[in-house]
Design a protein around this motif. Structure first.
Motif, PDB file in Angstrom:
ATOM      1  N   LEU A   1       0.771  -1.226   0.149  1.00 58.06           N
ATOM      2  CA  LEU A   1      -0.079   0.144   0.106  1.00 58.06           C
ATOM      3  C   LEU A   1       0.857   1.365   0.065  1.00 58.06           C
ATOM      4  CD1 LEU A   1      -2.808  -0.932   2.546  1.00 58.06           C
ATOM      5  CD2 LEU A   1      -2.925  -0.724   0.218  1.00 58.06           C
ATOM      6  N   ALA A   2       1.950   1.121   0.826  1.00 60.60           N
ATOM      7  CA  ALA A   2       2.833   2.412   0.822  1.00 60.60           C
ATOM      8  C   ALA A   2       3.569   2.721  -0.548  1.00 60.60           C
ATOM      9  CB  ALA A   2       3.958   2.085   1.777  1.00 60.60           C
TER      10      ALA A   2
ATOM     11  N   LEU B   1       2.225   1.832  -3.555  1.00 62.62           N
ATOM     12  CA  LEU B   1       1.071   2.328  -4.509  1.00 62.62           C
ATOM     13  C   LEU B   1       0.937   3.692  -4.050  1.00 62.62           C
ATOM     14  CD1 LEU B   1      -1.309  -0.763  -4.268  1.00 62.62           C
ATOM     15  CD2 LEU B   1       0.280   0.177  -6.384  1.00 62.62           C
ATOM     16  N   GLY B   2       1.042   4.321  -2.732  1.00 61.96           N
ATOM     17  CA  GLY B   2       0.615   5.646  -2.171  1.00 61.96           C
ATOM     18  C   GLY B   2       1.877   6.442  -2.476  1.00 61.96           C
ATOM     19  N   GLY B   3       2.987   5.912  -3.234  1.00 59.49           N
ATOM     20  CA  GLY B   3       4.010   7.023  -3.349  1.00 59.49           C
ATOM     21  C   GLY B   3       5.050   6.953  -2.312  1.00 59.49           C
ATOM     22  N   TRP B   4       4.814   6.131  -1.227  1.00 58.72           N
ATOM     23  CA  TRP B   4       6.038   6.241  -0.019  1.00 58.72           C
ATOM     24  C   TRP B   4       6.617   5.064  -0.231  1.00 58.72           C
ATOM     25  CZ3 TRP B   4       5.197  10.197   3.386  1.00 58.72           C
ATOM     26  CH2 TRP B   4       4.049  11.222   3.315  1.00 58.72           C
TER      27      TRP B   4
ATOM     28  N   GLY C   1       7.328   1.849   2.296  1.00 61.39           N
ATOM     29  CA  GLY C   1       7.177   0.584   2.004  1.00 61.39           C
ATOM     30  C   GLY C   1       8.555  -0.274   2.133  1.00 61.39           C
TER      31      GLY C   1
END
Length: 317
Positions: A176-177, A179-182, A186
């Motif tokens: 998820l991280a 995919l969220g740009g983090w 991640g």
């Protein structure tokens, strides 16, 4: 004729090394530079004179020729008191005007040391009990198959199934991280997932039964340690309250009752509490001059300075 041996607190037959050692100790104790800010002027003068007397005594007794001449004069003047020669002389604690200082520094110091010893005994006693609880827990954990390095109160036990679950949770959060740009977050979460996977598949994990028993033993040990800590705190508080009550008692006494005769009759412990009370009294400025001077000298020679260094007063905290 001044008694230089009494001044340096040594016997007349003391060796040169004993004289030197005693002088260094006393010079350090009575050095004017050690006086705390706010020391009364009379007390400061007393310390300065005491320091000069120590230097004078040492200059004579440290020189073999001067000491021999001094001993000859001293013996001729103390002919009728030979039995007192060789006894360790007590230092003089008189005020500048020659009146007797009612406080007994030796008794006060001993009382303070005894109170501090009581505090340390309480702490040592309960610390030993806590260590015994930890040692017993370690033995019991090892008996059910827990590794020695894991057999402690703060170790978090996980079954292999729990490690696998942790692996998937951190892996999912890591994706998820990403995919969220983090990306960096991640990466950390994926790394944690890999560690969980290692624990699950390559390390010898504990069974569910072992973990349940281990957690039960840990909870029991934690409860016992918490109880011992409360008991220790309670005993220390009782000691503090006792000391505080005695100080407050002396703070409440009428000023006219604080006579030298009254003070001299007190135990070393109560003299200690009284000195503390004098420092705290709002009406301390109305005390007799000799009592204010005595309290000031007590600070000057380091008696109260040592006691108050224990934190918030000399009494336990």
């Amino acid at each position: 004729m001044k008694d230089f041996y009494s001044e340096l607190e040594v016997k007349p037959d003391a060796t040169s090394e004993e004289i030197k050692e005693s002088y260094r100790r006393l010079a350090k104790e009575y050095h004017p530079d050690r006086l705390p800010p706010g020391t009364p002027e009379k007390a400061r003068r007393y310390i300065e004179e005491k320091f000069k007397s120590l230097q004078e005594a040492y200059s004579v007794l440290s020189d073999p020729v001067k000491r021999k001449a001094y001993d000859s004069q001293r013996l001729s003047q103390t002919k009728g008191n030979e039995r007192d020669l060789g006894l360790k002389a007590k230092p003089s604690y008189s005020t500048q005007d020659g009146s007797t200082w009612p406080f007994d520094p030796d008794k006060i110091q001993k009382a303070a040391e005894e109170i501090e010893l009581r505090r340390r005994r309480i702490e040592t006693n309960y610390n030993q009990k806590i260590e015994q609880v930890k040692s017993e827990l370690k033995r019991n954990l090892i008996l059910i198959g827990i590794k020695e390095e894991d057999a402690r109160v703060d170790y978090t036990f996980l079954t292999r199934d729990e490690n696998i679950q942790s692996c998937f949770v951190f892996l999912f959060l890591g994706l998820l991280a990403f995919l969220g740009g983090w990306g960096w977050i991640g990466a950390i979460l994926v790394l944690i997932a890999l560690v969980s996977a290692w624990s699950a598949f390559f390390e010898s994990g504990y069974s569910k039964e072992q973990v349940e028993k281990a957690k039960s033993l840990q909870e029991r040990a934690k409860s016992e340690i918490e109880l011992r800590e409360k008991e220790k705190s309670s005993e220390l508080s009782q000691l503090t309250l006792y000391c505080r009550s005695r100080i407050d008692y002396f703070k409440s006494l009428p000023l006219e009752s604080l006579s030298p005769e009254f003070i001299s009759g007190l135990s070393g412990e109560d003299q200690l509490f009284l000195l503390t009370a004098i420092k705290e009294r709002a009406d301390a400025e109305k005390l007799k001059e000799d009592l204010k001077l005595a309290a000031g000298i007590a600070v000057g020679i380091g008696i109260l300075a040592v006691l108050f260094s224990l934190g918030g007063g000399f009494y336990p905290h």
